[in-house]
Design a protein around this motif. Structure first.
Motif: not given
Length: 293
Positions: A123-125, A136-137, A140, A144, A172, A250, A264-265, A281
């Motif tokens: 999870a990335v933004a 964001w991907n 993410w 969220l 979120a 995070c 990055i989560l 995902t």
């Protein structure tokens, strides 16, 4: 002795001398001839072109003068025909902030783009220097909520962390609880403070600071305190409507040139939280939309 020699070659004086010696006299309209021993400009010639004394140029190059004024730096940069990057470096070596008329960039460079896509389902933004969300991907959005449900102007993390009344700003879609919320708040305020120095003429940033200082007491207090903090690894709990609670780490990475924030989560490998992330995902892969570069 070797370390001393290295330091002597990288300071303000040595750099000015290197720039002076590389500048051809003919490039600035001076005559050249066999009588010249210097390959570049003489100190006297630089002094005349910059409007300073020869003694001052000598003291600069010898390290006896280390804090030229902004006016002198401008004159030296012009006389030495420095590029914008070299001029900014001269400012910094003199202990001054370089002049900056840039606006906060929202376009992610191709190299960063490639790195982001190599992170797979993590999870990335990506946020701009003012914490405006710009990308964001799928991971993410699955964890969220899909940010595309909110208008672009309302995708600002600082606005979400420091709400104003019934402010509708949401990054979120469901609750996210930070374990170190106080440290995170300080880091966000510090980011915006640094951004005002990096992008002093950005209208969007100026409006954001004005809105937050007048509308959120917590932000106003932290801003007035002048405290500077750095991002540290944080632990967050996402209260997901399908998966239940998901604990993630995070991490915030910063791109030095444009001051992008890459958030990055991740979950602990092999944990139930990681299994939840993978499931989310995979389940939401076709129902989330990230902006294209």
């Amino acid at each position: 002795m070797a370390g001393m020699a290295m330091n002597e070659g990288v300071g303000l004086g040595a750099t000015i001398r290197a720039w002076r010696e590389r500048l051809s006299p003919s490039a600035v309209g001076l005559p050249t001839g066999r009588a010249r021993r210097a390959t570049g400009l003489r100190r006297e010639e630089l002094a005349e072109r910059a409007g300073v004394s020869v003694d001052y140029v000598v003291r600069l190059e010898q390290g006896r003068a280390t804090a030229p004024s902004a006016q002198v730096v401008v004159s030296l940069a012009r006389a030495l025909r420095l590029t914008d990057a070299e001029r900014d470096h001269l400012y910094r070596m003199a202990g001054l902030a370089p002049p900056n008329d840039e606006r906060i960039p929202d376009r992610i460079p191709p190299g960063v783009h490639r790195v982001l896509h190599r992170l797979g389902d993590v999870a990335v933004a990506v946020f701009a220097a003012d914490w405006q969300m710009i990308w964001w991907n799928t991971g993410w959005a699955a964890l969220l909520g899909d940010p595309s449900a909110s208008p672009p102007a309302l995708r600002n993390f600082a606005r979400e962390r420091f709400p104003i009344g019934s402010d509708p700003v949401r990054i979120a879609a469901w609750p996210v609880i930070a374990r170190n919320s106080d440290d995170s708040d300080l880091a966000i305020v510090s980011d915006l403070r640094r951004a005002t120095g990096r992008f002093p003429h950005d209208a969007r940033l100026a409006e954001l600071i004005q809105v937050l200082t007048t509308g959120n007491p917590t932000f106003a207090r932290l801003w007035a305190s002048g405290t500077v903090a750095a991002h540290r690894e944080d632990r967050k709990t996402v209260e997901h409507p399908e998966a239940g609670t998901v604990d993630v780490d995070c991490d915030v990475l910063t791109d030095g040139d444009s001051d992008f924030k890459i958030v990055i989560l991740t979950a602990v490998p092999g944990s139930a939280d990681e299994a939840k992330l993978r499931h989310l995902t995979a389940t939401h892969a076709d129902s989330t939309s990230a902006p294209v570069f």
